[in-house]
Design a protein around this motif. Structure first.
Motif, PDB file in Angstrom:
ATOM      1  N   VAL A  66       0.852  -1.195   0.000  1.00 35.77           N
ATOM      2  CA  VAL A  66       0.000   0.000   0.000  1.00 35.77           C
ATOM      3  C   VAL A  66       0.884   1.240   0.000  1.00 35.77           C
ATOM      4  CG1 VAL A  66      -1.735   1.318   1.238  1.00 35.77           C
ATOM      5  CG2 VAL A  66      -1.856  -1.178   1.238  1.00 35.77           C
ATOM      6  N   THR A  67       0.768   2.015  -1.079  1.00 39.73           N
ATOM      7  CA  THR A  67       1.448   3.301  -1.168  1.00 39.73           C
ATOM      8  C   THR A  67       0.408   4.405  -1.050  1.00 39.73           C
ATOM      9  OG1 THR A  67       3.190   2.424  -2.600  1.00 39.73           O
ATOM     10  CG2 THR A  67       2.873   4.810  -2.585  1.00 39.73           C
ATOM     11  N   ILE A  68       0.569   5.260  -0.046  1.00 45.08           N
ATOM     12  CA  ILE A  68      -0.395   6.328   0.211  1.00 45.08           C
ATOM     13  C   ILE A  68       0.103   7.629  -0.422  1.00 45.08           C
ATOM     14  CG2 ILE A  68      -1.544   7.711   1.975  1.00 45.08           C
ATOM     15  CD1 ILE A  68      -2.515   4.815   1.787  1.00 45.08           C
ATOM     16  N   LYS A  69      -0.702   8.125  -1.368  1.00 44.83           N
ATOM     17  CA  LYS A  69      -0.351   9.353  -2.083  1.00 44.83           C
ATOM     18  C   LYS A  69      -1.033  10.590  -1.514  1.00 44.83           C
ATOM     19  CE  LYS A  69       2.200   7.986  -5.719  1.00 44.83           C
ATOM     20  NZ  LYS A  69       3.469   8.630  -6.143  1.00 44.83           N
ATOM     21  N   ALA A  70      -2.118  10.391  -0.765  1.00 48.83           N
ATOM     22  CA  ALA A  70      -2.843  11.528  -0.194  1.00 48.83           C
ATOM     23  C   ALA A  70      -3.648  11.050   1.011  1.00 48.83           C
ATOM     24  CB  ALA A  70      -3.761  12.167  -1.233  1.00 48.83           C
ATOM     25  N   ILE A  71      -3.924  11.973   1.915  1.00 48.67           N
ATOM     26  CA  ILE A  71      -4.700  11.649   3.101  1.00 48.67           C
ATOM     27  C   ILE A  71      -5.568  12.839   3.463  1.00 48.67           C
ATOM     28  CG2 ILE A  71      -2.885  12.424   4.680  1.00 48.67           C
ATOM     29  CD1 ILE A  71      -3.760  10.212   6.624  1.00 48.67           C
ATOM     30  N   CYS A  72      -6.790  12.564   3.909  1.00 51.54           N
ATOM     31  CA  CYS A  72      -7.662  13.610   4.437  1.00 51.54           C
ATOM     32  C   CYS A  72      -8.142  13.167   5.805  1.00 51.54           C
ATOM     33  CB  CYS A  72      -8.860  13.840   3.514  1.00 51.54           C
ATOM     34  SG  CYS A  72     -10.105  14.977   4.211  1.00 51.54           S
ATOM     35  N   LEU A  73      -7.967  14.038   6.770  1.00 55.83           N
ATOM     36  CA  LEU A  73      -8.440  13.784   8.126  1.00 55.83           C
ATOM     37  C   LEU A  73      -9.524  14.800   8.460  1.00 55.83           C
ATOM     38  CD1 LEU A  73      -4.990  13.658   8.193  1.00 55.83           C
ATOM     39  CD2 LEU A  73      -5.609  12.407  10.265  1.00 55.83           C
ATOM     40  N   GLY A  74     -10.747  14.314   8.578  1.00 50.66           N
ATOM     41  CA  GLY A  74     -11.857  15.154   9.005  1.00 50.66           C
ATOM     42  C   GLY A  74     -12.161  14.840  10.460  1.00 50.66           C
ATOM     43  N   LEU A  75     -11.777  15.730  11.357  1.00 49.58           N
ATOM     44  CA  LEU A  75     -11.813  15.426  12.792  1.00 49.58           C
ATOM     45  C   LEU A  75     -12.701  16.392  13.560  1.00 49.58           C
ATOM     46  CD1 LEU A  75      -7.982  14.818  13.366  1.00 49.58           C
ATOM     47  CD2 LEU A  75      -9.722  13.159  12.672  1.00 49.58           C
ATOM     48  N   ALA A  76     -13.449  15.845  14.492  1.00 46.79           N
ATOM     49  CA  ALA A  76     -14.253  16.681  15.385  1.00 46.79           C
ATOM     50  C   ALA A  76     -13.341  17.590  16.206  1.00 46.79           C
ATOM     51  CB  ALA A  76     -15.083  15.796  16.317  1.00 46.79           C
ATOM     52  N   GLY A  77     -13.774  18.810  16.402  1.00 43.87           N
ATOM     53  CA  GLY A  77     -13.007  19.741  17.220  1.00 43.87           C
ATOM     54  C   GLY A  77     -11.859  20.419  16.505  1.00 43.87           C
ATOM     55  N   ALA A 109       1.292  19.226   0.452  1.00 44.38           N
ATOM     56  CA  ALA A 109       0.145  19.630  -0.360  1.00 44.38           C
ATOM     57  C   ALA A 109      -0.904  18.533  -0.472  1.00 44.38           C
ATOM     58  CB  ALA A 109       0.616  20.025  -1.758  1.00 44.38           C
ATOM     59  N   ASN A 110      -0.526  17.295  -0.234  1.00 47.38           N
ATOM     60  CA  ASN A 110      -1.458  16.175  -0.361  1.00 47.38           C
ATOM     61  C   ASN A 110      -2.016  15.728   0.989  1.00 47.38           C
ATOM     62  OD1 ASN A 110      -1.510  15.880  -3.141  1.00 47.38           O
ATOM     63  ND2 ASN A 110       0.361  14.675  -3.168  1.00 47.38           N
ATOM     64  N   ILE A 111      -1.924  16.590   1.974  1.00 55.13           N
ATOM     65  CA  ILE A 111      -2.505  16.326   3.289  1.00 55.13           C
ATOM     66  C   ILE A 111      -3.637  17.323   3.516  1.00 55.13           C
ATOM     67  CG2 ILE A 111      -2.091  16.268   5.774  1.00 55.13           C
ATOM     68  CD1 ILE A 111       0.877  15.692   5.123  1.00 55.13           C
ATOM     69  N   VAL A 112      -4.842  16.829   3.636  1.00 54.90           N
ATOM     70  CA  VAL A 112      -6.017  17.672   3.863  1.00 54.90           C
ATOM     71  C   VAL A 112      -6.476  17.474   5.308  1.00 54.90           C
ATOM     72  CG1 VAL A 112      -8.378  18.206   3.167  1.00 54.90           C
ATOM     73  CG2 VAL A 112      -6.718  17.419   1.460  1.00 54.90           C
ATOM     74  N   ILE A 113      -6.591  18.577   6.036  1.00 53.55           N
ATOM     75  CA  ILE A 113      -7.059  18.531   7.422  1.00 53.55           C
ATOM     76  C   ILE A 113      -8.259  19.461   7.536  1.00 53.55           C
ATOM     77  CG2 ILE A 113      -6.469  18.979   9.835  1.00 53.55           C
ATOM     78  CD1 ILE A 113      -3.503  18.534   9.010  1.00 53.55           C
ATOM     79  N   CYS A 114      -9.378  18.929   8.029  1.00 51.80           N
ATOM     80  CA  CYS A 114     -10.596  19.731   8.097  1.00 51.80           C
ATOM     81  C   CYS A 114     -11.493  19.249   9.230  1.00 51.80           C
ATOM     82  CB  CYS A 114     -11.359  19.681   6.766  1.00 51.80           C
ATOM     83  SG  CYS A 114     -11.869  18.009   6.272  1.00 51.80           S
TER      84      CYS A 114
END
Length: 322
Positions: A66-77, A109-114
């Protein structure tokens, strides 16, 4: 083949979806809560890591690596710049973790945090245009229009806000039962229902349950179905509690509509969270009120879970960058 990770981290659980760039779900993992505001950074990290670990291990049953090219973390708070900074450090810790069998190929640039409201919107509707009314243990209304303008109402937590949430419905139900017991409120079956559910000899024993046992938000919120069932059976006091919850949600949704959408906008409002599954027709009550104000709006249940929305955001962000 390269992949992306979509993380949905809330106050009760963390869900991870591994998706390929063709938008196909490869695997899914789940772990405990990851709202760092309430459980701390280390505990949040461990939950996120555990959810990813479960998803990756499931994937490795059918693929070699598994090669991870992008990640998005949608977290409470997570909404303020200082929150983003905390989560960025968590991502770095994940990349350096020796327990995750992952080849990381991430750039900043390929890390989305929201916030988790955005991924609930994207997962629920399938894109980022519309409104999400998320009502579970907590509550928040969030919208985004075609110009990318956003508006959030609520989401202030169980002390400062979370009107209409399972927590607030449960607390209001207990307060109503005690007022009725005192003679300060109208009679309600909530007294008997709470006693029976909790195994109390007397409603006064609520003091021992709530205070001496140190019940937390999740445990209290789990009492909301008691109010729901009482309302569904016709209890006037319980129905007034539900009606007040609907009014709060309609007002919050109307504010989002009037702030970032035009009056004749055609859009979807996705309703997500445990409260919408109540037996007292809270969803129908809400839908009727909203459509009366905004006839072109369509109220729907989610098409996909929030973690799916997070994975979509990770893919779209990667495509836009490349």
């Amino acid at each position: 083949m390269s992949y992306v990770l979509g993380i949905d981290g809330g106050g009760s659980k963390t869900v991870c979806i591994l998706m390929d760039e063709a938008r196909q779900i490869i695997s899914r993992g789940q772990a405990g809560a990851s709202n760092y505001q309430s459980i701390g950074v280390e505990a949040a990290f461990l939950s996120i890591q555990a959810a990813i670990h479960t998803a990756i291990n499931a994937a490795l049953q059918v693929i070699n690596s598994v090669t991870i090219k992008a990640i998005c973390l949608g977290l409470a708070g997570v909404s303020r710049p200082e929150d983003i900074a905390v989560v960025k450090k968590l991502v770095e810790a994940l990349k350096n973790s020796h327990t995750l069998p992952i080849i990381w190929d991430l750039t900043s640039a390929n890390i989305v945090i929201c916030n988790d409201a955005l991924i609930a919107l994207v997962g629920g509707i399938g894109n980022a245009v519309g409104i999400v009314v998320a009502v579970g243990t907590g509550s928040i209304v969030f919208g985004c229009n075609q110009q990318g303008e956003t508006k959030k109402v609520g989401g202030w937590g169980y002390i400062l806000g979370d009107e209409s949430s399972a927590y607030k419905i449960a607390v209001t139900g207990m307060q109503a039962a005690l007022k009725a017991y005192d003679g300060r409120g109208n009679p309600t079956r909530l007294i008997e229902d709470l006693q029976q559910h909790l195994g109390l000899q007397n409603i006064e024993d609520l003091i021992e349950v709530i205070y001496r046992r140190g019940w937390g938000v999740q445990q209290i919120a789990a009492l909301a179905p008691i109010v729901d069932l009482a309302a569904a059976s016709g209890d006037e006091v319980a129905n007034n509690i539900i009606d007040d919850a609907v009014k709060e949600l309609v007002q919050a949704t109307s504010i989002v509509m009037n702030t970032i959408f035009s009056p004749n906008s055609v859009l979807e409002v996705v309703t997500t969270g445990s409260v919408w599954r109540c037996r007292c027709n809270i969803h129908q009550r809400f839908t009727t009120e909203i459509i009366q104000q905004f006839p072109l709006v369509k109220v729907i249940f989610p098409r996909h879970e929030p973690a799916y929305g997070a994975a979509l955001l990770a893919i779209e962000n990667r495509i836009n960058i490349n």
